[in-house]
Design a protein around this motif. Sequence first.
Motif, PDB file in Angstrom:
ATOM      1  N   PRO A 607      -7.371   3.714  -7.043  1.00 47.72           N
ATOM      2  CA  PRO A 607      -6.441   3.254  -5.998  1.00 47.72           C
ATOM      3  C   PRO A 607      -4.980   3.438  -6.377  1.00 47.72           C
ATOM      4  O   PRO A 607      -4.139   3.725  -5.515  1.00 47.72           O
ATOM      5  CB  PRO A 607      -6.799   1.777  -5.830  1.00 47.72           C
ATOM      6  CG  PRO A 607      -7.548   1.405  -7.072  1.00 47.72           C
ATOM      7  CD  PRO A 607      -8.236   2.640  -7.517  1.00 47.72           C
ATOM      8  N   GLU A 608      -4.663   3.288  -7.665  1.00 49.48           N
ATOM      9  CA  GLU A 608      -3.277   3.449  -8.092  1.00 49.48           C
ATOM     10  C   GLU A 608      -2.782   4.870  -7.856  1.00 49.48           C
ATOM     11  O   GLU A 608      -1.599   5.097  -7.577  1.00 49.48           O
ATOM     12  CB  GLU A 608      -3.140   3.081  -9.569  1.00 49.48           C
ATOM     13  CG  GLU A 608      -3.361   1.607  -9.849  1.00 49.48           C
ATOM     14  CD  GLU A 608      -3.283   1.290 -11.338  1.00 49.48           C
ATOM     15  OE1 GLU A 608      -3.171   2.248 -12.128  1.00 49.48           O
ATOM     16  OE2 GLU A 608      -3.319   0.114 -11.687  1.00 49.48           O
ATOM     17  N   VAL A 609      -3.674   5.847  -8.000  1.00 51.97           N
ATOM     18  CA  VAL A 609      -3.287   7.242  -7.796  1.00 51.97           C
ATOM     19  C   VAL A 609      -2.979   7.496  -6.324  1.00 51.97           C
ATOM     20  O   VAL A 609      -1.988   8.162  -5.985  1.00 51.97           O
ATOM     21  CB  VAL A 609      -4.406   8.183  -8.289  1.00 51.97           C
ATOM     22  CG1 VAL A 609      -4.065   9.636  -7.980  1.00 51.97           C
ATOM     23  CG2 VAL A 609      -4.614   8.003  -9.782  1.00 51.97           C
ATOM     24  N   PHE A 610      -3.812   6.948  -5.450  1.00 51.75           N
ATOM     25  CA  PHE A 610      -3.540   7.105  -4.019  1.00 51.75           C
ATOM     26  C   PHE A 610      -2.203   6.453  -3.650  1.00 51.75           C
ATOM     27  O   PHE A 610      -1.428   7.016  -2.867  1.00 51.75           O
ATOM     28  CB  PHE A 610      -4.673   6.491  -3.194  1.00 51.75           C
ATOM     29  CG  PHE A 610      -5.917   7.331  -3.138  1.00 51.75           C
ATOM     30  CD1 PHE A 610      -5.933   8.528  -2.444  1.00 51.75           C
ATOM     31  CD2 PHE A 610      -7.075   6.927  -3.780  1.00 51.75           C
ATOM     32  CE1 PHE A 610      -7.077   9.315  -2.386  1.00 51.75           C
ATOM     33  CE2 PHE A 610      -8.225   7.700  -3.735  1.00 51.75           C
ATOM     34  CZ  PHE A 610      -8.229   8.900  -3.037  1.00 51.75           C
ATOM     35  N   GLY A 624       3.171  10.600   7.521  1.00 52.97           N
ATOM     36  CA  GLY A 624       1.781  10.630   7.966  1.00 52.97           C
ATOM     37  C   GLY A 624       0.822  10.712   6.789  1.00 52.97           C
ATOM     38  O   GLY A 624      -0.163   9.964   6.708  1.00 52.97           O
ATOM     39  N   GLU A 625       1.114  11.634   5.859  1.00 53.16           N
ATOM     40  CA  GLU A 625       0.268  11.762   4.671  1.00 53.16           C
ATOM     41  C   GLU A 625       0.356  10.510   3.796  1.00 53.16           C
ATOM     42  O   GLU A 625      -0.637  10.078   3.202  1.00 53.16           O
ATOM     43  CB  GLU A 625       0.686  12.991   3.870  1.00 53.16           C
ATOM     44  CG  GLU A 625       0.421  14.307   4.589  1.00 53.16           C
ATOM     45  CD  GLU A 625       0.802  15.502   3.740  1.00 53.16           C
ATOM     46  OE1 GLU A 625       0.749  15.379   2.499  1.00 53.16           O
ATOM     47  OE2 GLU A 625       1.153  16.550   4.306  1.00 53.16           O
ATOM     48  N   GLN A 631      -3.808   3.969   2.943  1.00 53.53           N
ATOM     49  CA  GLN A 631      -5.069   3.471   3.508  1.00 53.53           C
ATOM     50  C   GLN A 631      -6.241   3.742   2.556  1.00 53.53           C
ATOM     51  O   GLN A 631      -7.129   2.901   2.398  1.00 53.53           O
ATOM     52  CB  GLN A 631      -5.309   4.125   4.870  1.00 53.53           C
ATOM     53  CG  GLN A 631      -4.370   3.608   5.960  1.00 53.53           C
ATOM     54  CD  GLN A 631      -4.538   4.354   7.275  1.00 53.53           C
ATOM     55  OE1 GLN A 631      -5.071   5.474   7.311  1.00 53.53           O
ATOM     56  NE2 GLN A 631      -4.068   3.751   8.366  1.00 53.53           N
ATOM     57  N   ASP A 632      -6.218   4.925   1.927  1.00 46.98           N
ATOM     58  CA  ASP A 632      -7.262   5.226   0.934  1.00 46.98           C
ATOM     59  C   ASP A 632      -7.187   4.244  -0.237  1.00 46.98           C
ATOM     60  O   ASP A 632      -8.216   3.783  -0.752  1.00 46.98           O
ATOM     61  CB  ASP A 632      -7.091   6.653   0.415  1.00 46.98           C
ATOM     62  CG  ASP A 632      -7.487   7.689   1.453  1.00 46.98           C
ATOM     63  OD1 ASP A 632      -8.283   7.344   2.351  1.00 46.98           O
ATOM     64  OD2 ASP A 632      -6.995   8.832   1.365  1.00 46.98           O
ATOM     65  N   PRO A 641      -1.229  -5.916  -3.378  1.00 48.32           N
ATOM     66  CA  PRO A 641      -0.008  -6.216  -2.595  1.00 48.32           C
ATOM     67  C   PRO A 641       0.969  -5.050  -2.557  1.00 48.32           C
ATOM     68  O   PRO A 641       1.683  -4.875  -1.563  1.00 48.32           O
ATOM     69  CB  PRO A 641       0.591  -7.418  -3.332  1.00 48.32           C
ATOM     70  CG  PRO A 641       0.045  -7.346  -4.726  1.00 48.32           C
ATOM     71  CD  PRO A 641      -1.302  -6.741  -4.595  1.00 48.32           C
ATOM     72  N   VAL A 642       1.012  -4.241  -3.628  1.00 48.00           N
ATOM     73  CA  VAL A 642       1.940  -3.104  -3.661  1.00 48.00           C
ATOM     74  C   VAL A 642       1.575  -2.098  -2.571  1.00 48.00           C
ATOM     75  O   VAL A 642       2.445  -1.613  -1.824  1.00 48.00           O
ATOM     76  CB  VAL A 642       1.921  -2.435  -5.047  1.00 48.00           C
ATOM     77  CG1 VAL A 642       2.805  -1.192  -5.058  1.00 48.00           C
ATOM     78  CG2 VAL A 642       2.391  -3.410  -6.113  1.00 48.00           C
ATOM     79  N   SER A 643       0.286  -1.792  -2.448  1.00 49.06           N
ATOM     80  CA  SER A 643      -0.144  -0.834  -1.434  1.00 49.06           C
ATOM     81  C   SER A 643       0.117  -1.362  -0.028  1.00 49.06           C
ATOM     82  O   SER A 643       0.505  -0.607   0.876  1.00 49.06           O
ATOM     83  CB  SER A 643      -1.635  -0.505  -1.613  1.00 49.06           C
ATOM     84  OG  SER A 643      -1.862   0.136  -2.853  1.00 49.06           O
ATOM     85  N   TRP A 644      -0.073  -2.677   0.179  1.00 59.76           N
ATOM     86  CA  TRP A 644       0.203  -3.266   1.496  1.00 59.76           C
ATOM     87  C   TRP A 644       1.684  -3.147   1.838  1.00 59.76           C
ATOM     88  O   TRP A 644       2.050  -2.789   2.973  1.00 59.76           O
ATOM     89  CB  TRP A 644      -0.217  -4.737   1.525  1.00 59.76           C
ATOM     90  CG  TRP A 644      -1.680  -4.959   1.785  1.00 59.76           C
ATOM     91  CD1 TRP A 644      -2.597  -5.439   0.914  1.00 59.76           C
ATOM     92  CD2 TRP A 644      -2.382  -4.692   3.006  1.00 59.76           C
ATOM     93  NE1 TRP A 644      -3.842  -5.497   1.491  1.00 59.76           N
ATOM     94  CE2 TRP A 644      -3.738  -5.047   2.787  1.00 59.76           C
ATOM     95  CE3 TRP A 644      -2.014  -4.187   4.243  1.00 59.76           C
ATOM     96  CZ2 TRP A 644      -4.706  -4.908   3.762  1.00 59.76           C
ATOM     97  CZ3 TRP A 644      -2.979  -4.053   5.235  1.00 59.76           C
ATOM     98  CH2 TRP A 644      -4.312  -4.405   4.986  1.00 59.76           C
TER      99      TRP A 644
END
Length: 667
Positions: A607-610, A624-625, A631-632, A641-644
Amino acid sequence: MSNRRSSQAFQTPISTGRPGGPIQVEDGNISNDGNIESVGGPDVPSFTTEGFITSPAGVGLHNSSILSISPIAPVINAMPYSSDPISTPLPPTSRQKYPSFGFGSDMEATSTPVRKTPTTSSVLNSESTPSSVFRANKAYLASLNQAERLRLWRHDAYMQHQYQTAIFIGDTVLSLTDDPNDAFWLAQVHYNTGHYARARQLLMRQDLEKSPSCRYLAALCLTRLSKWEEALAITGESNPFSSEDNENSSSDGGIKLQASMCYLRGIIYSNQNNFEKAKDCFKEALTIDVKCYEAFDELISNSLMTPSEERHFVSTLNFDDIQDGDLVKLLYTTKLNKYYNANRFFEAEKQLQLKYNLSENSELIQSRAELLFVQCRFKQCLELCEKVLEKDRFKFSIIPLYLACLHELEKKNKLFLIAHEMAENHPEEPVTWLTIGVYYLAIHKIPEARRFFSKASMMNPHFGAAWIGFAHTFAVEGEHEQAVSAYSTAARLFQGTHLPSLFLGMQHLQLHNFTLAEEYLDASYSICKNDPLLLNEMGVVLYHKNQLDKALEFFYKALKVADELDSDTKAWVPIKINLGHAFRQLRRWPEALHNFEEVLRVSKHEPEVFSAMGLVNLQLGRTGEAILNFQDALSLAPNDPVSWDLLKRALEENANSAGTLSSTSAT
């Protein structure tokens, strides 16, 4: 790097996962000098079936430090093995040999005559009838005097483990002859029955100066009684024969008593924590006689020398003066540290297989398994370990490596079974309690794991695997001070391996003490320059110190070494991730994306890579990308929380850009 760690002294890696909040430690504490003060828990394990039926989620594919958008993901790992420090006693030699014994030739000859009976020489090589053999035996026995016949009886009882008979007859012979050699053999029987004080008392009545064999066995008994000072007084603080010009080997193929005495002196110094003198004694034993494998094993398995020192020392040993010297040299070479000596191992292994037909030798297979472990090829390593254990189920030297593979591959069922089997059959062995500790660590029962690691380290204070495992249990719970104390003890006990200093550096890295982390990692680097995990950690420290160009150098070095070791592809995943982050910080977006994409081709569950790819795409204006990337990431780590936050930002930018575009179109 992946969850792996290997050297000849630490061969059991243990993943610790990502540390959580501090937890109150109740089962064991470490004093200021690194010793365990109190440990609770039963002597016999009470296993749960958790992990045997269910399989809780693992702690991840790799445990080296991985740079992230948020502060560095703190992950640590690894572990080690030891051998029984006291060897079995060396029987005194007889230049007039007993038929079933092959003793070294430099001990005094016993008064027992050669047992050259027709049954053991010419008769068995001729077409003799049973009656002629019987007559020859009878004639031979008739030629012996009473003491000689009793000695044969004593030795037959001793060889058949009828110790009460051996003691009974041995005492009778000693009363008849008052011979120091008869005293030695009676003491030998007492020693093998575990009556060390009784054997010592008998030997101390002899003139030890005139009987080196009695002197050696008396000192050995004292070591079994943990009376180190008294044992050292008997062996002497140095080799009294060092100035004499002795032949390097025994004429009959046995081990020189002088070498055995040096080895025993090294054991005494080791238990007094005087490791420099212990190392010198073990090296001296091998210099006197390269056949003293016990000394070699102490040097290698306890990491008393650095990898470069190991290689240099073996090259100085004189193998030419012994029969089968080439074979011994090749076997010793396969035992050396695999980081520095991988190519030499391949050459030695090839010769041993082709020239000596040792393809199925368990020691050679074990050495190959150790190399596979260094290469992070855990499945192949596990296969070789199981191949060895099929022949010898309780080969203790390979069990720590076997446990490491089971833990890496999350084979909880097999860990459960071997832990029960070891506890049932060998409760007196420290490796048994190490096995139980690894099982509990695998099912995330940290207090129980700590308790059994503690028990193993108390049974053998020089058991590196137990100390490292004990330290990991504190690290996984965020008890960094306790972990540092335990790692420091391991660093003091095993000065020839880079692993304890590496773990200390990783602990300080998690605490953001970058200066201390760099000092410990530099100390580790001075011992071993060929460990990809170490090079990766050094790059992470430089990354946090904003020395990005130097960080890139170390990440590239780590990749190069991993390639030279022919490591498994997943082994370099954390290094590639860190390379990507370093390029991202340097705003070299294409190179950052290239490294992240390479990681995803090998492992799609990062997940960290995405998230990192999403951030790079966001910087490049590819909202867009970026949204798809975030989302991935959230599909793999929904609570990140960082991805959110980044996804919210990407959606806002996408909405703003869409609004701007629509306004422009309307205009």
